[in-house]
Design a protein around this motif. Sequence first.
Motif, PDB file in Angstrom:
ATOM      1  N   SER A  26       0.836  -1.212   0.000  1.00  0.00           N
ATOM      2  CA  SER A  26       0.000   0.000   0.000  1.00  0.00           C
ATOM      3  C   SER A  26       0.862   1.251   0.000  1.00  0.00           C
ATOM      4  N   ALA A  27       1.907   1.229   0.811  1.00  0.00           N
ATOM      5  CA  ALA A  27       2.817   2.378   0.862  1.00  0.00           C
ATOM      6  C   ALA A  27       3.523   2.562  -0.470  1.00  0.00           C
ATOM      7  N   ALA A  28       3.931   1.463  -1.095  1.00  0.00           N
ATOM      8  CA  ALA A  28       4.620   1.534  -2.380  1.00  0.00           C
ATOM      9  C   ALA A  28       3.701   2.103  -3.463  1.00  0.00           C
ATOM     10  N   ALA A  29       2.446   1.656  -3.469  1.00  0.00           N
ATOM     11  CA  ALA A  29       1.489   2.165  -4.457  1.00  0.00           C
ATOM     12  C   ALA A  29       1.271   3.663  -4.262  1.00  0.00           C
ATOM     13  N   ARG A  30       1.145   4.096  -3.032  1.00  0.00           N
ATOM     14  CA  ARG A  30       0.955   5.518  -2.755  1.00  0.00           C
ATOM     15  C   ARG A  30       2.201   6.313  -3.138  1.00  0.00           C
ATOM     16  N   PHE A  31       3.392   5.758  -2.880  1.00  0.00           N
ATOM     17  CA  PHE A  31       4.644   6.418  -3.251  1.00  0.00           C
ATOM     18  C   PHE A  31       4.713   6.584  -4.767  1.00  0.00           C
ATOM     19  N   ASN A  32       4.369   5.525  -5.509  1.00  0.00           N
ATOM     20  CA  ASN A  32       4.377   5.610  -6.965  1.00  0.00           C
ATOM     21  C   ASN A  32       3.382   6.651  -7.469  1.00  0.00           C
ATOM     22  N   GLU A  33       2.208   6.706  -6.842  1.00  0.00           N
ATOM     23  CA  GLU A  33       1.206   7.699  -7.216  1.00  0.00           C
ATOM     24  C   GLU A  33       1.721   9.116  -6.961  1.00  0.00           C
ATOM     25  N   ALA A  34       2.364   9.311  -5.835  1.00  0.00           N
ATOM     26  CA  ALA A  34       2.853  10.646  -5.462  1.00  0.00           C
ATOM     27  C   ALA A  34       3.994  11.118  -6.362  1.00  0.00           C
ATOM     28  N   ALA A  37       6.055   7.475 -10.479  1.00  0.00           N
ATOM     29  CA  ALA A  37       6.947   6.368 -10.828  1.00  0.00           C
ATOM     30  C   ALA A  37       6.136   5.095 -11.046  1.00  0.00           C
ATOM     31  N   ARG A  38       6.722   4.139 -11.744  1.00  0.00           N
ATOM     32  CA  ARG A  38       6.103   2.820 -11.900  1.00  0.00           C
ATOM     33  C   ARG A  38       6.744   1.804 -10.978  1.00  0.00           C
ATOM     34  N   GLY A  39       7.864   2.130 -10.430  1.00  0.00           N
ATOM     35  CA  GLY A  39       8.563   1.248  -9.509  1.00  0.00           C
ATOM     36  C   GLY A  39       9.637   2.051  -8.799  1.00  0.00           C
ATOM     37  N   HIS A  40      10.161   1.494  -7.724  1.00  0.00           N
ATOM     38  CA  HIS A  40      11.171   2.209  -6.970  1.00  0.00           C
ATOM     39  C   HIS A  40      11.875   1.259  -6.012  1.00  0.00           C
ATOM     40  N   GLY A  41      12.955   1.738  -5.478  1.00  0.00           N
ATOM     41  CA  GLY A  41      13.667   1.058  -4.410  1.00  0.00           C
ATOM     42  C   GLY A  41      13.802   2.017  -3.252  1.00  0.00           C
ATOM     43  N   LEU A  42      13.735   1.503  -2.057  1.00  0.00           N
ATOM     44  CA  LEU A  42      13.845   2.340  -0.868  1.00  0.00           C
ATOM     45  C   LEU A  42      14.747   1.639   0.126  1.00  0.00           C
ATOM     46  N   GLY A  63       5.571  -1.772 -10.124  1.00  0.00           N
ATOM     47  CA  GLY A  63       4.128  -1.900 -10.278  1.00  0.00           C
ATOM     48  C   GLY A  63       3.523  -2.398  -8.975  1.00  0.00           C
ATOM     49  N   PRO A  64       2.633  -3.362  -9.037  1.00  0.00           N
ATOM     50  CA  PRO A  64       1.998  -3.862  -7.812  1.00  0.00           C
ATOM     51  C   PRO A  64       2.754  -5.011  -7.145  1.00  0.00           C
TER      52      PRO A  64
END
Length: 69
Positions: A26-34, A37-42, A63-64
């Motif tokens: 959920s956090a990743a999806a919100r981060f991508n929306e903000a 991005a379509r993907g990321h690393g943290l 993605g998801p």
Amino acid sequence: MSQGDLFRRTLALLQRAALEDGYWLSAAARFNEATGARGHGLGFGPGHPDRDGDLLALRFVFGPQRRQV
């Protein structure tokens, strides 16, 4: 939703995800929306700018789907 609201909600979910792995997607999806991005690393670590840091947590999401390192 304003950019400020989106940022605060994203940050809140990232904080939850740091303590409870079940919130991560959920956090990743919100981060991508903000960020658009379509993907990321943290990564998270102690943060010593004068030397290589130790990673305490690392997640990759595209993605998801969560990706394993």
